[in-house]
Design a protein around this motif. Structure first.
Motif, PDB file in Angstrom:
ATOM      1  N   THR A 186      11.430  63.283 -19.465  1.00  0.00           N
ATOM      2  CA  THR A 186      11.853  64.729 -20.162  1.00  0.00           C
ATOM      3  C   THR A 186      12.757  64.349 -20.836  1.00  0.00           C
ATOM      4  O   THR A 186      13.361  63.133 -20.285  1.00  0.00           O
ATOM      5  CB  THR A 186      11.653  65.367 -19.258  1.00  0.00           C
ATOM      6  OG1 THR A 186      12.639  65.924 -18.225  1.00  0.00           O
ATOM      7  CG2 THR A 186      10.536  66.928 -19.141  1.00  0.00           C
ATOM      8  N   SER A 187      12.959  65.052 -22.258  1.00  0.00           N
ATOM      9  CA  SER A 187      14.431  64.364 -22.962  1.00  0.00           C
ATOM     10  C   SER A 187      15.278  64.110 -22.145  1.00  0.00           C
ATOM     11  O   SER A 187      16.005  63.458 -22.149  1.00  0.00           O
ATOM     12  CB  SER A 187      14.358  65.091 -23.756  1.00  0.00           C
ATOM     13  OG  SER A 187      13.587  64.733 -24.425  1.00  0.00           O
ATOM     14  N   GLY A 188      15.755  65.064 -21.347  1.00  0.00           N
ATOM     15  CA  GLY A 188      16.671  65.142 -19.872  1.00  0.00           C
ATOM     16  C   GLY A 188      17.888  65.706 -21.014  1.00  0.00           C
ATOM     17  O   GLY A 188      19.145  65.623 -20.308  1.00  0.00           O
ATOM     18  N   THR A 189      18.101  66.969 -21.303  1.00  0.00           N
ATOM     19  CA  THR A 189      18.472  67.742 -22.238  1.00  0.00           C
ATOM     20  C   THR A 189      19.161  68.790 -21.029  1.00  0.00           C
ATOM     21  O   THR A 189      20.494  68.928 -21.494  1.00  0.00           O
ATOM     22  CB  THR A 189      17.573  68.742 -23.204  1.00  0.00           C
ATOM     23  OG1 THR A 189      17.020  68.235 -24.569  1.00  0.00           O
ATOM     24  CG2 THR A 189      18.414  69.469 -24.529  1.00  0.00           C
ATOM     25  N   THR A 190      18.412  69.219 -20.340  1.00  0.00           N
ATOM     26  CA  THR A 190      19.031  70.237 -19.436  1.00  0.00           C
ATOM     27  C   THR A 190      19.238  69.392 -17.817  1.00  0.00           C
ATOM     28  O   THR A 190      19.650  70.096 -17.041  1.00  0.00           O
ATOM     29  CB  THR A 190      17.755  70.959 -19.315  1.00  0.00           C
ATOM     30  OG1 THR A 190      16.918  71.206 -19.104  1.00  0.00           O
ATOM     31  CG2 THR A 190      18.520  72.341 -20.943  1.00  0.00           C
TER      32      THR A 190
ATOM     33  N   GLY B   1       9.356  70.087 -31.235  1.00  0.00           N
ATOM     34  CA  GLY B   1      10.054  69.261 -30.582  1.00  0.00           C
ATOM     35  C   GLY B   1      11.294  69.462 -30.621  1.00  0.00           C
ATOM     36  O   GLY B   1      12.564  69.349 -29.705  1.00  0.00           O
TER      37      GLY B   1
ATOM     38  N   PRO C  63      14.140  72.976 -32.430  1.00  0.00           N
ATOM     39  CA  PRO C  63      14.432  74.004 -33.641  1.00  0.00           C
ATOM     40  C   PRO C  63      14.245  73.433 -34.831  1.00  0.00           C
ATOM     41  O   PRO C  63      14.938  72.821 -35.111  1.00  0.00           O
ATOM     42  CB  PRO C  63      15.439  75.273 -32.831  1.00  0.00           C
ATOM     43  CG  PRO C  63      16.084  74.389 -31.553  1.00  0.00           C
ATOM     44  CD  PRO C  63      15.469  73.281 -31.891  1.00  0.00           C
TER      45      PRO C  63
ATOM     46  N   ASN D 168       5.083  73.019 -38.343  1.00  0.00           N
ATOM     47  CA  ASN D 168       6.132  73.147 -37.072  1.00  0.00           C
ATOM     48  C   ASN D 168       5.621  73.511 -35.856  1.00  0.00           C
ATOM     49  O   ASN D 168       4.534  74.599 -35.526  1.00  0.00           O
ATOM     50  CB  ASN D 168       7.668  74.200 -37.395  1.00  0.00           C
ATOM     51  CG  ASN D 168       8.241  74.158 -35.959  1.00  0.00           C
ATOM     52  OD1 ASN D 168       8.513  73.715 -35.237  1.00  0.00           O
ATOM     53  ND2 ASN D 168       8.863  75.652 -36.174  1.00  0.00           N
ATOM     54  N   GLY D 169       5.556  72.634 -35.166  1.00  0.00           N
ATOM     55  CA  GLY D 169       4.457  72.329 -33.649  1.00  0.00           C
ATOM     56  C   GLY D 169       5.499  72.810 -32.545  1.00  0.00           C
ATOM     57  O   GLY D 169       6.926  71.659 -32.741  1.00  0.00           O
TER      58      GLY D 169
ATOM     59  N   GLY E 244       6.206  72.272 -28.533  1.00  0.00           N
ATOM     60  CA  GLY E 244       5.783  71.564 -27.073  1.00  0.00           C
ATOM     61  C   GLY E 244       6.263  70.870 -26.535  1.00  0.00           C
ATOM     62  O   GLY E 244       7.987  71.239 -26.721  1.00  0.00           O
TER      63      GLY E 244
ATOM     64  N   THR F 130       7.456  67.822 -23.134  1.00  0.00           N
ATOM     65  CA  THR F 130       6.750  66.736 -22.235  1.00  0.00           C
ATOM     66  C   THR F 130       5.746  67.314 -20.822  1.00  0.00           C
ATOM     67  O   THR F 130       5.312  66.719 -20.932  1.00  0.00           O
ATOM     68  CB  THR F 130       7.904  66.119 -21.782  1.00  0.00           C
ATOM     69  OG1 THR F 130       8.795  65.938 -22.114  1.00  0.00           O
ATOM     70  CG2 THR F 130       7.302  64.478 -20.922  1.00  0.00           C
TER      71      THR F 130
ATOM     72  N   ASP G 276      12.275  78.174 -21.865  1.00  0.00           N
ATOM     73  CA  ASP G 276      12.502  78.346 -23.582  1.00  0.00           C
ATOM     74  C   ASP G 276      12.483  80.441 -23.280  1.00  0.00           C
ATOM     75  O   ASP G 276      11.562  80.329 -22.755  1.00  0.00           O
ATOM     76  CB  ASP G 276      11.825  77.989 -23.571  1.00  0.00           C
ATOM     77  CG  ASP G 276      11.939  76.703 -24.449  1.00  0.00           C
ATOM     78  OD1 ASP G 276      12.940  75.698 -24.450  1.00  0.00           O
ATOM     79  OD2 ASP G 276      10.982  76.187 -25.089  1.00  0.00           O
TER      80      ASP G 276
ATOM     81  N   ARG H 182      16.708  77.991 -25.758  1.00  0.00           N
ATOM     82  CA  ARG H 182      16.025  77.708 -24.513  1.00  0.00           C
ATOM     83  C   ARG H 182      17.314  78.826 -23.434  1.00  0.00           C
ATOM     84  O   ARG H 182      18.496  79.352 -23.588  1.00  0.00           O
ATOM     85  CB  ARG H 182      17.152  76.669 -24.162  1.00  0.00           C
ATOM     86  CG  ARG H 182      16.459  75.152 -24.278  1.00  0.00           C
ATOM     87  CD  ARG H 182      17.128  74.187 -24.161  1.00  0.00           C
ATOM     88  NE  ARG H 182      16.441  72.693 -25.382  1.00  0.00           N
ATOM     89  CZ  ARG H 182      15.630  71.925 -24.934  1.00  0.00           C
ATOM     90  NH1 ARG H 182      15.748  72.084 -23.300  1.00  0.00           N
ATOM     91  NH2 ARG H 182      14.732  71.246 -25.354  1.00  0.00           N
TER      92      ARG H 182
ATOM     93  N   ASN I 268      14.985  62.405 -29.398  1.00  0.00           N
ATOM     94  CA  ASN I 268      13.849  63.116 -29.867  1.00  0.00           C
ATOM     95  C   ASN I 268      14.329  64.315 -30.679  1.00  0.00           C
ATOM     96  O   ASN I 268      13.903  65.534 -31.327  1.00  0.00           O
ATOM     97  CB  ASN I 268      13.120  64.427 -28.464  1.00  0.00           C
ATOM     98  CG  ASN I 268      11.925  64.001 -28.550  1.00  0.00           C
ATOM     99  OD1 ASN I 268      11.466  63.819 -29.359  1.00  0.00           O
ATOM    100  ND2 ASN I 268      11.540  64.651 -27.521  1.00  0.00           N
TER     101      ASN I 268
ATOM    102  N   LYS J 294      17.549  66.009 -29.942  1.00  0.00           N
ATOM    103  CA  LYS J 294      18.057  67.452 -29.630  1.00  0.00           C
ATOM    104  C   LYS J 294      19.508  67.296 -30.034  1.00  0.00           C
ATOM    105  O   LYS J 294      19.834  66.246 -29.607  1.00  0.00           O
ATOM    106  CB  LYS J 294      17.368  67.651 -28.563  1.00  0.00           C
ATOM    107  CG  LYS J 294      16.168  68.041 -28.290  1.00  0.00           C
ATOM    108  CD  LYS J 294      14.937  68.582 -27.237  1.00  0.00           C
ATOM    109  CE  LYS J 294      14.210  68.004 -27.768  1.00  0.00           C
ATOM    110  NZ  LYS J 294      13.139  68.333 -26.637  1.00  0.00           N
TER     111      LYS J 294
END
Ligand code: ATP
Ligand code: MG
Length: 538
Positions: free
Chosen positions: A180-184, A311, A313, A333-334, A336, A338, A418, A433, A523, A525
């Motif tokens: 995962t992107s590691g945003t959180t 991926g 907003p 706009n999709g 989704g 990871t 989310d 989120r 990604n 973000k």
């Protein structure tokens, strides 16, 4: 029933259906579907010689080179679990990925090998390294050059026509670990099956339908006589979007993928003109950068048929801007993550114009529902709560993380983290989120709502709203903004603009101007933790 059961079958299908058409373009390298199949077969044979067997992990750390998909499908053809690591990670982060996955083989480009080499002795499972684009001699028996095995991309067409491995693999076998992107928090490895990944092929076919397919409807097979499409890939292969939503469906569907050394808007426009790109895909930021670029009119971008992203907003304003710039094109706009192997909902064309703030209905055979934050009850249509998703794309588990797995995956559903709502027609509206909401004295403020108002201001290029700690209120909204080239606006003007449009308690109490592009991860973000420091003075 039209979708191949495994990714190895997608390689065979791509060659059988699209043969001599060009599949990959990178600088002056052009690789046909046929040549690609040969390179995959040759590299798989090499990996088999190294003793790679079903279930082994193979780490892949490379920028978007043609070697990336070759290594990816070669390992998968043997039933290995492909583990692409973020090519922007530092040495210690790469060491985390290598040891967490227990990778036996590392496939890497010369630049990244330099970054990771001092960490390799700390990776006890690692047996062998393959490096691409290495100019220096490699003396170590433990390291081999990819070019010595399969040659340069332009010569792959001359490799022998060898079959792919025949190890039995089925749709429910493990295929990949993507982080995962590691945003959180620290990135988690999501273990996806062959079926999880290939479900994106159906999703991509469904998204190409006009009007958009509704729940339960299945898309028809693609038309083999249609002119070849051309996709500009602006996102890395190592994220689910680039690999599962673009690479694999394109190998099936027969478009051409144009690879860039790194994302740069003017280079992208040159590529669009040169390769007559029809699909531009990635994250919303790239669409904005093309739209706002001062040199846009210098290039012939009339080949563009679709601009699709996801991926992160995106402001509702973006759809209108895309239609103005390229009237014949459609926007998409999709939504989704990871954990959903890329696409779980998708909004495009007329539907997206009608609902520019929606990520669309769920893709076929996927269910979405809105639950309370506590997870004890489903909420009625229209109410905001946590989004849960169930379908063929939901991954099995987090690698090595039984606790996080048990918290996130419940009876086939993934709890997404989310906040969202659904309308009567099943359209999904991502609010924020759960962690990107701030509570000001008991009032919820969704950062995205405030950001979208800022985006409506003609001078604003980019905006991020974060919480500023406050003694009694808990948090107050603050905004960091970048302006369009040459545009001017004061903090006062922007605050007044927002105050005219949304409730007073949501208006940022401070707006800071940022003079570079906002810090984003690979990604697209925004890394809000970095921006919070602007206000806290850390
Ligand atoms: P981590 O889980 O490690 O904190 P991450 O959630 O950013 O990082 P990804 O799996 O890359 O990792 O991103 C998925 C998230 O991206 C979603 O949960 C959602 O918040 C956001 N997202 C994806 N698509 C959209 C979209 N179309 N609109 C708004 N947000 C989106
Ligand atoms: Mg996440």
């Amino acid at each position: 029933k039209n979708i191949p059961p495994t990714l190895r079958d997608v390689v065979s299908y791509g060659r059988a259906t699209h043969g001599e058409k060009i599949f990959l373009v990178h600088e002056d390298e052009r690789v046909s579907f046929e040549a690609f199949h040969r390179a995959v077969a040759a590299f798989a044979a090499e990996l088999a010689k190294q003793g790679v067997v079903k279930g082994d992990r193979i780490a892949l750390v490379m920028r978007n080179l043609p070697e990336w998909p070759v290594a990816f499908y070669a390992g998968l053809s043997l039933g290995a679990i492909l583990t692409p690591l973020n090519a922007w990670w530092t040495g210690p982060e790469l060491e985390y990925g290598l040891t967490d996955s227990g990778s036996k083989i590392l496939i890497v480009d010369a630049e990244r090998l330099q970054r990771v080499s001092e960490h390799l002795p700390n990776c006890p499972d690692l047996k062998k390294v393959y490096v691409s684009r290495e100019d220096d001699e490699v003396a170590h028996p433990y390291i081999s050059k990819i070019e010595d095995v399969i040659g340069d991309p332009n010569s792959w067409k001359d490799l022998p026509d060898a079959p792919l491995p025949t190890v039995p693999i089925g749709p429910d076998d493990d295929a990949t670990i993507f982080y995962t992107s590691g945003t959180t928090g620290k990135p988690k490895g999501a273990l996806a099956t062959q079926r999880n990944i290939n479900s994106n092929i159906g999703a991509a076919m469904a998204a190409a339908q006009r009007p958009f397919l509704r729940r339960g409807e299945m898309p028809p097979a693609p038309d083999p006589d249609a002119p070849q499409r051309s996709t500009l890939l602006s996102v890395p292969f190592f994220h689910a979007t680039g690999c599962f939503a673009v690479l694999n469906p394109v190998l099936f569907g027969g478009a051409k993928i144009c690879l860039m050394r790194r994302w740069e808007p003017e280079a992208a426009m040159q590529m669009i003109e040169r390769e007559k790109v029809t699909q531009v895909g990635g994250v919303p930021t790239i669409a904005w950068q093309l739209l706002e670029h001062p040199a846009r009119s210098k290039y012939d971008l009339s080949s563009i048929e679709a601009v699709a992203y996801g991926g992160a907003p995106s402001a509702p304003e973006l759809v209108k801007r895309i239609k103005e710039a390229w009237p014949k094109s459609s926007a998409g706009n999709g939504w989704g993550m990871t954990e959903t192997s890329a696409t779980a909902s998708s909004n495009s064309a007329e539907d997206y114009e009608a609902y520019p703030d929606s990520a669309g209905p769920a893709v076929p055979v996927t269910d979405l529902k809105i639950m309370t934050i506590e997870g004890d009850r489903e909420l009625p249509i229209g109410e905001v709560g946590e989004l849960w998703c169930k379908g063929p794309q939901v991954v099995k588990l987090y690698w090595n993380k039984p606790e996080a797995t048990a918290q996130t995956f419940v009876d086939g559903w993934v709890k997404t983290g989310d906040l969202a709502r659904l309308n009567e027609e099943g359209f999904l509206f991502i609010i924020d989120r759960a962690k990107d909401m701030l509570i000001r004295g008991g009032e919820n403020i969704y950062c995205i709502e405030v950001e979208n108002v800022l985006y409506d201001h003609p001078a604003v290029m980019d905006a991020a709203v974060v919480g500023i700690p406050h003694k009694t209120l808990g948090e107050e909204p603050g905004a960091v903004v970048t302006l369009k080239p040459g545009a001017e606006a004061t903090e006062q003007e922007l605050r007044a603009f927002v105050a005219d449009r949304i409730a007073a308690f949501k208006v940022p109490i401070r707006i800071e101007f940022w003079h570079e592009t906002l810090p984003r991860n690979a990604n697209g973000k925004i890394m809000k933790n970095e921006l919070k420091k602007v206000f806290t003075g850390e």
